[in-house]
Motif scaffolding. Sequence first.
Motif, PDB file in Angstrom:
ATOM      1  N   VAL A 124      -6.550  64.310 -62.787  1.00 44.36           N
ATOM      2  CA  VAL A 124      -5.488  64.442 -63.763  1.00 44.36           C
ATOM      3  C   VAL A 124      -5.577  65.848 -64.342  1.00 44.36           C
ATOM      4  O   VAL A 124      -6.651  66.304 -64.711  1.00 44.36           O
ATOM      5  CB  VAL A 124      -5.631  63.391 -64.900  1.00 44.36           C
ATOM      6  N   ILE A 152      -5.367  68.567 -67.117  1.00 44.52           N
ATOM      7  CA  ILE A 152      -5.441  68.597 -68.571  1.00 44.52           C
ATOM      8  C   ILE A 152      -5.616  70.030 -69.042  1.00 44.52           C
ATOM      9  O   ILE A 152      -6.032  70.900 -68.285  1.00 44.52           O
ATOM     10  CB  ILE A 152      -6.611  67.723 -69.104  1.00 44.52           C
ATOM     11  N   THR A 185      -6.188  64.028 -78.726  1.00 41.39           N
ATOM     12  CA  THR A 185      -6.199  62.633 -78.281  1.00 41.39           C
ATOM     13  C   THR A 185      -4.844  62.218 -77.735  1.00 41.39           C
ATOM     14  O   THR A 185      -4.766  61.420 -76.800  1.00 41.39           O
ATOM     15  CB  THR A 185      -6.628  61.689 -79.420  1.00 41.39           C
ATOM     16  N   ASP A 186      -3.772  62.767 -78.276  1.00 43.94           N
ATOM     17  CA  ASP A 186      -2.440  62.461 -77.744  1.00 43.94           C
ATOM     18  C   ASP A 186      -2.299  62.960 -76.311  1.00 43.94           C
ATOM     19  O   ASP A 186      -1.749  62.277 -75.453  1.00 43.94           O
ATOM     20  CB  ASP A 186      -1.342  63.087 -78.613  1.00 43.94           C
ATOM     21  N   LYS A 187      -2.803  64.178 -76.046  1.00 43.55           N
ATOM     22  CA  LYS A 187      -2.741  64.734 -74.689  1.00 43.55           C
ATOM     23  C   LYS A 187      -3.619  63.916 -73.743  1.00 43.55           C
ATOM     24  O   LYS A 187      -3.255  63.678 -72.598  1.00 43.55           O
ATOM     25  CB  LYS A 187      -3.184  66.201 -74.680  1.00 43.55           C
ATOM     26  N   LEU A 244      -4.297  60.764 -74.011  1.00 43.36           N
ATOM     27  CA  LEU A 244      -3.563  59.528 -73.754  1.00 43.36           C
ATOM     28  C   LEU A 244      -2.461  59.755 -72.721  1.00 43.36           C
ATOM     29  O   LEU A 244      -2.255  58.919 -71.835  1.00 43.36           O
ATOM     30  CB  LEU A 244      -2.985  58.964 -75.057  1.00 43.36           C
ATOM     31  N   GLU A 245      -1.779  60.866 -72.806  1.00 47.95           N
ATOM     32  CA  GLU A 245      -0.762  61.190 -71.804  1.00 47.95           C
ATOM     33  C   GLU A 245      -1.381  61.305 -70.418  1.00 47.95           C
ATOM     34  O   GLU A 245      -0.797  60.866 -69.429  1.00 47.95           O
ATOM     35  CB  GLU A 245      -0.026  62.485 -72.175  1.00 47.95           C
ATOM     36  N   ALA A 246      -2.560  61.902 -70.329  1.00 53.87           N
ATOM     37  CA  ALA A 246      -3.248  62.023 -69.042  1.00 53.87           C
ATOM     38  C   ALA A 246      -3.646  60.649 -68.517  1.00 53.87           C
ATOM     39  O   ALA A 246      -3.483  60.345 -67.335  1.00 53.87           O
ATOM     40  CB  ALA A 246      -4.472  62.927 -69.177  1.00 53.87           C
ATOM     41  N   LYS A 253      -2.175  57.861 -69.052  1.00 58.08           N
ATOM     42  CA  LYS A 253      -0.970  57.142 -68.628  1.00 58.08           C
ATOM     43  C   LYS A 253      -0.608  57.430 -67.175  1.00 58.08           C
ATOM     44  O   LYS A 253       0.106  56.655 -66.543  1.00 58.08           O
ATOM     45  CB  LYS A 253       0.219  57.507 -69.529  1.00 58.08           C
ATOM     46  N   GLN A 254      -1.133  58.520 -66.624  1.00 58.96           N
ATOM     47  CA  GLN A 254      -0.843  58.893 -65.240  1.00 58.96           C
ATOM     48  C   GLN A 254      -1.681  58.099 -64.233  1.00 58.96           C
ATOM     49  O   GLN A 254      -1.397  58.111 -63.048  1.00 58.96           O
ATOM     50  CB  GLN A 254      -1.113  60.386 -65.027  1.00 58.96           C
TER      51      GLN A 254
END
Length: 133
Positions: A4, A6, A12-14, A16-18, A20-21
């Motif tokens: 993933v 990054i 922490t939001d970023k 979490l986005e990672a 989600k992949q």
Amino acid sequence: MATVRIETELSTDKLLEAVKQLSLPELDSFIEQVLAFQAQRKTPMPPADETTLLLKINQGLPPKAQQRYRELIKIRQEERLTSEEHEELLRLTDEVEQGRVERLEALVELARLRGQTLHELMDSLGINPPTVE
């Protein structure tokens, strides 16, 4: 293992986005690793016996087997299960149940080593009772 992308500094939001992949099996594996890390943080530098028990506690089915198990359950719910798939589902169910037995045995042993009740240990490690699938 999935890769993933990054940024160097990761909120922490970023993160979490990672996350989600990730595919479902990769997510399951990631969660197991995070829970193991959390348990390590809550129990700094455990003795070797505790480390072995914590590894058993946090071990699950391999991601591919977990994915197949879920697929077979879905096929069974749709009433499309072949006899070969039924046999495979029974075998995987046995593996899941055996893993749960071994996990519970490891939890009981770790609680004994720490002089805690099983409930106290599970609370301290942030472990919830298993849900019925």
